[in-house]
Design an enzyme around this catalytic site. Structure first.
Site, mmCIF file in Angstrom:
data_model
loop_
_atom_site.group_PDB
_atom_site.id
_atom_site.type_symbol
_atom_site.label_atom_id
_atom_site.label_comp_id
_atom_site.label_asym_id
_atom_site.label_seq_id
_atom_site.Cartn_x
_atom_site.Cartn_y
_atom_site.Cartn_z
ATOM 1 N N ASP A 33 -6.555 -2.983 9.816
ATOM 2 C CA ASP A 33 -5.427 -3.527 10.326
ATOM 3 C C ASP A 33 -6.013 -5.236 10.653
ATOM 4 O O ASP A 33 -5.154 -6.043 10.425
ATOM 5 C CB ASP A 33 -4.983 -3.101 11.817
ATOM 6 C CG ASP A 33 -4.801 -1.580 11.598
ATOM 7 O OD1 ASP A 33 -3.894 -1.174 10.612
ATOM 8 O OD2 ASP A 33 -5.162 -0.603 12.014
ATOM 9 N N HIS A 83 -4.290 2.700 16.334
ATOM 10 C CA HIS A 83 -3.905 2.528 14.927
ATOM 11 C C HIS A 83 -2.504 3.022 14.586
ATOM 12 O O HIS A 83 -2.383 4.317 14.169
ATOM 13 C CB HIS A 83 -4.793 2.915 14.055
ATOM 14 C CG HIS A 83 -4.753 3.004 12.587
ATOM 15 N ND1 HIS A 83 -4.644 2.040 11.867
ATOM 16 C CD2 HIS A 83 -4.603 4.083 11.653
ATOM 17 C CE1 HIS A 83 -4.466 2.186 10.472
ATOM 18 N NE2 HIS A 83 -4.445 3.570 10.508
HETATM 19 P P1 NDP Z 1 -6.479 10.255 1.809
HETATM 20 O O1 NDP Z 1 -7.889 10.196 1.605
HETATM 21 O O2 NDP Z 1 -5.433 9.373 1.249
HETATM 22 O O3 NDP Z 1 -6.428 9.993 3.172
HETATM 23 C C1 NDP Z 1 -7.077 10.502 4.270
HETATM 24 C C2 NDP Z 1 -6.668 10.377 5.641
HETATM 25 O O4 NDP Z 1 -6.796 8.610 6.012
HETATM 26 C C3 NDP Z 1 -5.399 10.561 5.991
HETATM 27 O O5 NDP Z 1 -5.326 11.023 7.363
HETATM 28 C C4 NDP Z 1 -4.586 9.213 6.071
HETATM 29 O O6 NDP Z 1 -3.638 9.238 7.021
HETATM 30 C C5 NDP Z 1 -5.998 8.402 6.707
HETATM 31 N N1 NDP Z 1 -5.787 6.858 6.458
HETATM 32 C C6 NDP Z 1 -5.997 6.118 7.396
HETATM 33 N N2 NDP Z 1 -5.888 4.922 7.036
HETATM 34 C C7 NDP Z 1 -5.076 4.918 5.784
HETATM 35 C C8 NDP Z 1 -4.691 3.838 4.796
HETATM 36 N N3 NDP Z 1 -4.634 2.610 5.010
HETATM 37 N N4 NDP Z 1 -3.939 4.456 3.808
HETATM 38 C C9 NDP Z 1 -3.903 5.626 3.431
HETATM 39 N N5 NDP Z 1 -4.628 6.696 4.357
HETATM 40 C C10 NDP Z 1 -5.089 6.119 5.402
HETATM 41 O O7 NDP Z 1 -5.801 11.810 1.541
HETATM 42 P P2 NDP Z 1 -5.979 12.639 0.740
HETATM 43 O O8 NDP Z 1 -5.005 13.938 0.955
HETATM 44 O O9 NDP Z 1 -6.020 12.216 -0.805
HETATM 45 O O10 NDP Z 1 -7.326 13.453 1.081
HETATM 46 C C11 NDP Z 1 -7.538 14.075 2.178
HETATM 47 C C12 NDP Z 1 -8.580 14.979 1.843
HETATM 48 O O11 NDP Z 1 -9.115 15.590 3.237
HETATM 49 C C13 NDP Z 1 -8.162 16.315 1.072
HETATM 50 O O12 NDP Z 1 -8.971 16.494 0.046
HETATM 51 C C14 NDP Z 1 -8.309 17.516 1.977
HETATM 52 O O13 NDP Z 1 -8.686 18.739 1.453
HETATM 53 C C15 NDP Z 1 -9.414 16.882 2.819
HETATM 54 N N6 NDP Z 1 -9.305 17.571 4.367
HETATM 55 C C16 NDP Z 1 -10.698 17.811 4.734
HETATM 56 C C17 NDP Z 1 -10.862 18.501 6.056
HETATM 57 C C18 NDP Z 1 -12.139 18.785 6.562
HETATM 58 O O14 NDP Z 1 -13.115 18.387 5.905
HETATM 59 N N7 NDP Z 1 -12.328 19.518 7.472
HETATM 60 C C19 NDP Z 1 -9.597 18.588 6.777
HETATM 61 C C20 NDP Z 1 -8.337 18.043 6.465
HETATM 62 C C21 NDP Z 1 -8.379 17.700 4.965
HETATM 63 P P3 NDP Z 1 -2.127 9.274 6.863
HETATM 64 O O15 NDP Z 1 -1.831 10.667 6.372
HETATM 65 O O16 NDP Z 1 -1.261 8.922 8.076
HETATM 66 O O17 NDP Z 1 -1.640 8.207 5.882
#
Ligand code: NDP
Length: 329
Positions: free
Chosen positions: A157, A185
């Protein structure tokens, strides 16, 4: 020295953008070796394992070891720096309470695993949304780890806020300083230009010549533009801002470890500064000194700015109370 860095959600998009830059030395510099622990849920393990193969093929001299796991005890073992990226996204029809509860189920156990397995000076940066409240939940579950070690990312941000000013003022972005983000955020965040400078001159003064009515421009154009930049990226790019989010996460952790020359922004635990209730993780103007974030205290805050801060903090209080009502905090 080797630093152990844990990335949760390492198989996701932001994880993919982070890993290679960390391995290349963009986080800790060209002399610090790194050990990466890629934490995923079982569905994400394949993607993380694929990234680990590519890391191997990068032949990064600084990369000592990569471990892929879905076990938090292994993922946080000896962790010095944790980037908590994986979070539960909001599904169709999902209420805010459901989202908070789902994320509490992720960040609570991760906080406990950090307390049990990470190194004693672990530093945690939460990227997964709702980042401030997820950081609060992780911190509350991490018995014995100081609350100051849990932070939420608001640097993207701030980077956006500085970049928008640079564009408007036709000035190099690195001449623009002191543009803190306050609060959550989220869309209520408050990018504050009242102390900002461009090449040492007050930004508000420089803006006057270009936009005329500065307060109106801030309220109607600038603040919404910064707050909605993520949506703009999704519209133009067709998917969310990933590289800039990863870049900001690196900026945040690098500054935390190596220190800052000037102010920046981070979601850190409040001790009651600027009327933010103690214990909340809110974004403030901060400096990093000797590996600790310090809130820049004693700034003059106008009534208008304080109202913006209070509105964003009210949202953080609501999120905290909703998690408390579910018995998860
Ligand atoms: P991303 O890698 O794109 O995003 C991950 C997180 O970052 C989301 O919560 C997203 O929020 C947040 N975020 C913060 N700032 C930004 C920004 N500027 N732009 C986009 N996202 C932002 O998500 P993916 O779905 O590609 O990957 C998530 C991974 O996490 C998956 O591989 C899943 O399996 C894993 N996962 C792992 C967990 C664990 O280790 N225990 C638990 C849950 C999921 P928002 O959704 O609001 O955009």
């Amino acid at each position: 020295m080797t630093t152990t860095i844990t990335i949760s959600g390492a198989g996701g998009q932001i994880g993919y953008a982070l890993l290679f830059r960390i391995a290349a030395g963009d986080l800790l510099g060209p002399d610090e070796r790194v050990r990466l622990r890629l934490l995923e849920i079982p569905q994400g393990i394949g993607a993380a394992e694929g990234a680990a193969l590519e890391l191997q093929d990068g032949a990064f001299g600084l990369l000592e070891h990569v471990e892929v796991t879905d076990d938090a005890a292994v993922g946080f073992d000896g962790c010095d720096l944790a980037l908590l990226v994986g979070a539960r996204p909001r599904g169709p029809g999902m209420e805010r309470g459901d989202l908070l509860a789902a994320n509490a189920g992720i960040f609570g156990p991760q906080g406990a695993a950090i307390a049990a397995h990470a190194s004693s000076d672990v530093r945690v940066t939460v990227v997964g949304n709702p980042a401030n409240t997820n950081a609060l939940i992780a911190s509350a579950s991490a018995d014995g780890v100081p609350a100051e070690r849990f932070t939420a990312l608001t640097r993207l941000d701030e980077n956006r806020a500085r970049a928008q000013l640079a564009q408007t003022l036709a000035a190099p972005v690195d001449t623009i300083r002191r543009v803190p983000i306050w609060g959550n955020h989220s869309a209520t965040q408050f990018p504050d230009v009242s102390h900002a400078t461009v090449a040492g001159r007050p930004v508000t003064e420089a803006l006057e010549a270009i936009v005329g009515d500065v307060p109106a421009w801030l309220a109607d154009t600038y603040i919404p533009r910064v707050a909605k930049r993520g949506a703009e990226i999704i519209q133009v790019r067709g998917s969310s801002s990933v590289a800039s989010a990863a870049n900001a996460a690196l900026d945040h952790v690098r500054d935390w470890v190596h220190g800052t020359e000037d102010w920046t922004s981070a979601g850190v635990v409040s001790h009651g500064e600027y009327g933010v209730p103690a214990g909340l993780i809110s974004s403030f103007p901060v400096r990093a000194v000797d590996g600790e974030w310090q809130i820049v205290d004693g700034l003059e805050v106008s009534e208008w700015a304080q109202a913006r801060i209070d509105a964003s903090v009210a949202e953080l209080i609501e999120e905290r109370d909703a998690v408390r009502a579910l018995g998860l905090l």
